[in-house]
Design an enzyme around this catalytic site. Structure first.
Site, mmCIF file in Angstrom:
data_model
loop_
_atom_site.group_PDB
_atom_site.id
_atom_site.type_symbol
_atom_site.label_atom_id
_atom_site.label_comp_id
_atom_site.label_asym_id
_atom_site.label_seq_id
_atom_site.Cartn_x
_atom_site.Cartn_y
_atom_site.Cartn_z
ATOM 1 N N GLU A 149 75.994 0.636 36.105
ATOM 2 C CA GLU A 149 77.369 0.535 35.595
ATOM 3 C C GLU A 149 78.327 0.050 36.678
ATOM 4 O O GLU A 149 79.191 -0.802 36.450
ATOM 5 C CB GLU A 149 77.833 1.883 35.035
ATOM 6 N N HIS A 209 71.459 -11.524 18.942
ATOM 7 C CA HIS A 209 72.585 -10.819 18.316
ATOM 8 C C HIS A 209 72.395 -9.307 18.355
ATOM 9 O O HIS A 209 72.843 -8.599 17.457
ATOM 10 C CB HIS A 209 72.800 -11.273 16.867
#
Ligand code: ARG
Length: 465
Positions: free
Chosen positions: A297, A163
């Site tokens: 990216e 998480h």
């Protein structure tokens, strides 16, 4: 004969009373993208001609002439002097027309017993097969580079996350090996897809087979196919092999994209776990302080186009009745772009992997925050006889106290810790260290440096196979 071609360029034109408009010509032509298939088209034609001659369907002289012409065409294409004509629609007709210019009637006999439908299906299969072989070699290289990185950092401790919150300490080597596993399965998927790519459509002709006494197995053998496609309708019409390849490529890119996402986060000064070599980054035109991780990216972004190609190919296929339909001409650009994207991405990532510098101190201090060894404390209590659920509860209280005091579990005094469980003794502090925590996960697949080193040996054996 040559004149006949130049009067009416289209190879199928005798049947028609008016030429197609320029727009229709441009709309239906594929030569500007399918000329990429040229070397495979020639390879397929040579194998076909060799079989036709062996079966006595054309003469040995014609076969030799075809070979002579194709050799010349190959060198013209390599030299960039081959003249590709839109009027001739696609790679197949362009090459056949030039062949006929060069060798006359022998060139016109080449198309005996075949159709562009089985020809193009063969070309694409050869193209995808070669691409898979390149991808497999590059995946090996990337896995090797990541394994080297893992070896250098088998002992480097970082926080492992769930998480996106600090969960338990792990080693950076272990983290890298997770990607080595993913890319290993990608290689398996590619190898598996290759088995179904590697079957020969040629001989299916337009859709129903041919009246000539062809020998398909001979052609399959010449071209290195494992088998022939066993139904002519299926052979010319289905592109499931291309879809399957693109699906495997999509999963591969999904893995690349997850890795990219981590690199982008790790390089961010907020986290500062790694640096990547400047040659993979760019600056900002306005903010002088910026070093942007453009390569990861972009890889994350390019994953989207590969998924798009998968959806495109699935959609291309879904409404087509048997057998060949012109829709299938649309299989090439998505396939080519998928292949280009995957090959370039793998090349650049292999290079980038060796350009990663690890900031071990930052990793370590991040691992010291967030009570990363809380599970170790619970396991410690279990080993002293407490049921796991009770241990979990005791540690949760300890963590809460740490939160209030603003310290880590390892910074609490023995007396304070004993307030949460009388089973806690002096030896607890070994368990609460980062080193103790990772070393204790010492089984196959665990993060202990021992296990990381053992996994590296295993991967290197695989890579050498
Ligand atoms: N350019 C075509 C393709 O890519 C070749 C096959 C053409 N066949 C036909 N019947 N028009 O699919």
């Amino acid at each position: 004969m040559t004149e006949q071609f130049s009067k009416k360029a289209e190879a199928w034109s005798a049947r028609f009373s008016e030429p197609v408009s320029d727009l229709v010509k441009r709309y239906t032509a594929s030569v500007f993208f399918d000329k990429r298939l040229a070397q495979y088209d020639i390879q397929g034609s040579l194998a076909h001609a060799e079989m036709l001659a062996a079966q006595g369907i054309i003469s040995e002289h014609d076969r030799a002439e075809i070979e002579r012409g194709m050799t010349q065409i190959r060198s013209e294409i390599d030299a960039g002097s081959f003249e590709w004509l839109l009027d001739l629609e696609d790679v197949h007709l362009n090459i056949e027309k030039r062949l006929t210019e060069l060798v006359g009637d022998a060139g016109k006999r080449l198309h005996t017993g075949r159709s562009r439908n089985d020809q193009v299906a063969t070309d694409i299969r050869l193209y995808v097969r070669a691409a898979i072989d390149d991808i497999l070699a590059l995946l090996n290289g990337l896995r090797g580079a990541l394994t080297d990185l893992a070896e250098r950092h088998a002992d480097t401790i970082m926080p492992g996350f769930t998480h996106l919150q600090v969960a338990q300490p792990i080693t950076f080597g272990h983290h890298m090996l997770a990607y080595v596993e993913m890319f290993g399965r990608d290689a398996e998927r590619m190898q598996d897809a290759r088995r179904r790519v590697n079957r020969l459509p040629l001989g299916a002709a337009a859709l129903a087979g041919t009246t000539f006494p062809i020998d398909r197995l001979r052609v399959a053998k010449t071209l290195g196919f494992d088998d022939v496609c066993h139904n002519s309708l299926d052979a010319v019409s289905d592109r499931d092999f291309a879809i399957e390849f693109t699906a495997a490529a999509s999963i591969l890119m999904m893995h690349v994209s997850r890795f990219s996402e981590e690199l982008v986060m790790w390089i961010s000064p907020r986290i500062g776990f790694i640096d990547i070599a400047d040659r993979f980054c760019t600056g900002s035109s306005i903010m002088p302080q910026k070093k942007n991780p453009d390569v990861p990216e972009l890889a994350r972004g390019k994953t989207g186009r590969v998924y798009g190609h998968l959806t495109g190919l699935l959609t291309l296929m879904k409404g087509q009745p048997l057998a060949y339909n012109k829709d299938n001409q649309e299989d090439k650009e998505p396939l080519f772009d998928t292949i280009d994207t995957v090959l370039d991405t793998l090349r650049i990532f292999t290079d980038m992997a060796s350009g990663i510098t690890v900031k071990a101190e930052n990793m370590r201090s991040a691992a010291l925050q967030g009570y990363a060894t809380a599970t170790d404390l619970a396991d410690y209590l279990v080993k002293k006889g407490l049921p796991f659920r009770d241990a979990h509860e005791a540690v949760a209280h300890a963590v809460r106290a740490c939160d209030q005091a603003g310290c880590d579990l390892s910074e609490m005094s023995l007396e304070t810790l004993q307030g949460f469980s009388p089973l806690i003794e002096q030896d607890v502090f070994e368990v609460l260290t980062l080193e103790g925590s990772v070393a204790a996960r010492d089984h196959v697949g665990g993060t202990a440096p021992n296990q990381v080193r053992a996994a590296i040996v295993r991967v290197r054996q695989q890579l050498a196979e």
